[in-house]
Design a protein around this motif. Structure first.
Motif, PDB file in Angstrom:
ATOM      1  N   LYS A 223      39.808  71.779 -38.580  1.00  0.00           N
ATOM      2  CA  LYS A 223      38.416  71.628 -38.985  1.00  0.00           C
ATOM      3  C   LYS A 223      37.668  70.692 -38.048  1.00  0.00           C
ATOM      4  N   ASN A 224      36.684  71.231 -37.383  1.00  0.00           N
ATOM      5  CA  ASN A 224      35.713  70.460 -36.618  1.00  0.00           C
ATOM      6  C   ASN A 224      36.339  69.465 -35.623  1.00  0.00           C
ATOM      7  N   PRO A 225      37.193  69.937 -34.722  1.00  0.00           N
ATOM      8  CA  PRO A 225      37.824  69.009 -33.774  1.00  0.00           C
ATOM      9  C   PRO A 225      36.822  68.473 -32.757  1.00  0.00           C
ATOM     10  N   PRO A 226      37.090  67.305 -32.189  1.00  0.00           N
ATOM     11  CA  PRO A 226      36.241  66.835 -31.095  1.00  0.00           C
ATOM     12  C   PRO A 226      36.488  67.695 -29.857  1.00  0.00           C
ATOM     13  N   ILE A 227      35.419  68.060 -29.191  1.00  0.00           N
ATOM     14  CA  ILE A 227      35.529  68.852 -27.960  1.00  0.00           C
ATOM     15  C   ILE A 227      34.703  68.185 -26.859  1.00  0.00           C
ATOM     16  N   ILE A 228      34.969  68.578 -25.631  1.00  0.00           N
ATOM     17  CA  ILE A 228      34.248  68.014 -24.487  1.00  0.00           C
ATOM     18  C   ILE A 228      32.982  68.834 -24.250  1.00  0.00           C
ATOM     19  N   THR A 229      31.866  68.141 -24.120  1.00  0.00           N
ATOM     20  CA  THR A 229      30.582  68.798 -23.886  1.00  0.00           C
ATOM     21  C   THR A 229      30.321  68.956 -22.382  1.00  0.00           C
ATOM     22  N   ALA A 230      29.221  69.589 -22.053  1.00  0.00           N
ATOM     23  CA  ALA A 230      28.856  69.812 -20.652  1.00  0.00           C
ATOM     24  C   ALA A 230      28.635  68.499 -19.901  1.00  0.00           C
ATOM     25  N   ASN A 231      28.214  67.444 -20.610  1.00  0.00           N
ATOM     26  CA  ASN A 231      27.989  66.158 -19.935  1.00  0.00           C
ATOM     27  C   ASN A 231      29.227  65.248 -20.011  1.00  0.00           C
TER      28      ASN A 231
ATOM     29  N   PHE B 265      32.352  63.517 -25.796  1.00  0.00           N
ATOM     30  CA  PHE B 265      32.912  64.211 -26.951  1.00  0.00           C
ATOM     31  C   PHE B 265      31.832  64.466 -27.990  1.00  0.00           C
ATOM     32  N   ALA B 266      31.981  65.579 -28.698  1.00  0.00           N
ATOM     33  CA  ALA B 266      31.144  65.892 -29.851  1.00  0.00           C
ATOM     34  C   ALA B 266      31.986  66.728 -30.806  1.00  0.00           C
ATOM     35  N   ALA B 267      31.623  66.684 -32.069  1.00  0.00           N
ATOM     36  CA  ALA B 267      32.303  67.523 -33.055  1.00  0.00           C
ATOM     37  C   ALA B 267      31.964  68.983 -32.765  1.00  0.00           C
ATOM     38  N   ALA B 268      32.932  69.853 -32.932  1.00  0.00           N
ATOM     39  CA  ALA B 268      32.739  71.274 -32.625  1.00  0.00           C
ATOM     40  C   ALA B 268      31.526  71.855 -33.349  1.00  0.00           C
TER      41      ALA B 268
END
Length: 85
Positions: free
Chosen positions: A47-55, A58-61
């Motif tokens: 559920k809603n893992p942290p992921i790497i954004t374009a910048n 980290f952000a929640a999925a």
């Protein structure tokens, strides 16, 4: 799977909203890949893992991903997990 999630959450807390350095970005990418593989093996969604954004932060999925494929089974699961977070 919990060890992978714990690692990502600790790294996300350490960096807050600042970009990851190159080494930690590589570690996080590898852990996300392993988490995805383990999730497939166990058949349990995360559920809603942290992921790497374009910048490279980290952000929640649920804050980043756009579930735009309603015909897929995992779309429904994604919607449920985001709404229950």
């Amino acid at each position: 799977m919990q060890d992978y999630l714990d690692f990502l959450e600790e790294l996300a807390a350490e960096y807050s909203n600042t970009p990851l350095n190159a080494a930690d970005k590589n570690y996080a990418t590898e852990v996300i890949s392993r988490l995805e593989s383990q999730q497939s093996l166990e058949g349990r969604p995360v559920k809603n893992p942290p992921i790497i954004t374009a910048n490279i932060t980290f952000a929640a999925a649920c804050q980043v991903l756009i579930p735009d494929a309603p015909w897929r089974k995992d779309y429904t699961n994604f919607q449920k997990s985001c709404n229950s977070s």
